[in-house]
Write an enzyme that holds these catalytic residues in place. Sequence first.
Site, PDB file in Angstrom:
ATOM      1  N   SER A 150       0.860  -1.187   0.000  1.00  0.00           N
ATOM      2  CA  SER A 150       0.000   0.000   0.000  1.00  0.00           C
ATOM      3  C   SER A 150       0.891   1.230   0.000  1.00  0.00           C
ATOM      4  O   SER A 150       2.081   1.152   0.348  1.00  0.00           O
ATOM      5  CB  SER A 150      -0.875   0.003   1.263  1.00  0.00           C
ATOM      6  OG  SER A 150      -1.548   1.238   1.432  1.00  0.00           O
ATOM      7  N   TYR A 163      -2.773  -0.838  10.320  1.00  0.00           N
ATOM      8  CA  TYR A 163      -2.708  -1.098   8.873  1.00  0.00           C
ATOM      9  C   TYR A 163      -1.358  -0.693   8.312  1.00  0.00           C
ATOM     10  O   TYR A 163      -0.709  -1.463   7.587  1.00  0.00           O
ATOM     11  CB  TYR A 163      -3.830  -0.324   8.189  1.00  0.00           C
ATOM     12  CG  TYR A 163      -3.914  -0.523   6.696  1.00  0.00           C
ATOM     13  CD1 TYR A 163      -4.523  -1.655   6.166  1.00  0.00           C
ATOM     14  CD2 TYR A 163      -3.404   0.424   5.817  1.00  0.00           C
ATOM     15  CE1 TYR A 163      -4.614  -1.838   4.799  1.00  0.00           C
ATOM     16  CE2 TYR A 163      -3.484   0.253   4.443  1.00  0.00           C
ATOM     17  CZ  TYR A 163      -4.089  -0.882   3.932  1.00  0.00           C
ATOM     18  OH  TYR A 163      -4.171  -1.065   2.573  1.00  0.00           O
TER      19      TYR A 163
END
Length: 255
Positions: A150, A163
């Site tokens: 990401s 995350y």
Amino acid sequence: MAKLLLEDKVVLITGAAGGIGRATALLAASEGARLALTDVAADRLAAVAAEVRANGGAALEVPADLTSGESVDAMVTAVVEHYGRLDGAFNNAGVSGGQIGQGGRRAGEWEETAFDRALAVNLKGVWLCLRAELRQMGSQGGGAIVNTASLAGLAGFKTTAGYSAAKHGVVGLTKTAALDYAPTIRINAVCPGYTDTDLMKDAMRRGGDAIMARIPAARLAQPEDIAEMACWLLSDRSAYATGGTFVVDGGYLAG
């Protein structure tokens, strides 16, 4: 007639029921891959597999708990028993903070169980898949693996503690594994920007205008944008690419 990008390759895709996973499954099948698909959403996974088959592709549904080493090993065994080999894997399954009730919470406000869940799915799950895939690919002499990281694995983003920690870990894991297994197995990470999927709904609800103002491409990524990169990295056309973090973000990090 030109050879298809993934012609006759057996490809495993985790998190295949929606968003980036679904788009990659459909593209990979159209490019000649025979698929093994897994996701916790069994009904949606069945729908994706049926869609692949309706278009003339091959899709095996494989149930798995990606936080369990025993379950992941059984998943890869099932793929090999069905197809005889494993040529590529897209370790794509993941959860966002918003999906586990932590949307908008600063680092010190995350619940411990939620932080553990983020690491278990987004990092440990990738490592467990990677471990099982590497064993199989090593025994057959090669393969290609793509992990979904990401932008939050490359830079800090507010209120994404669990995350972001996991995705930074995926980037480090990818680089290290690529060094460990070169030149026979290629391992790369794709780093999506803000993408129009369920995973992004909470972030867009809380700060969509600010996010859009930062994207030079002036739109969210579509899952198909990420699928194109994933399939290229799984293919022989990316034969010299390993240990890379391939950003697909509409220019977000360039700003």
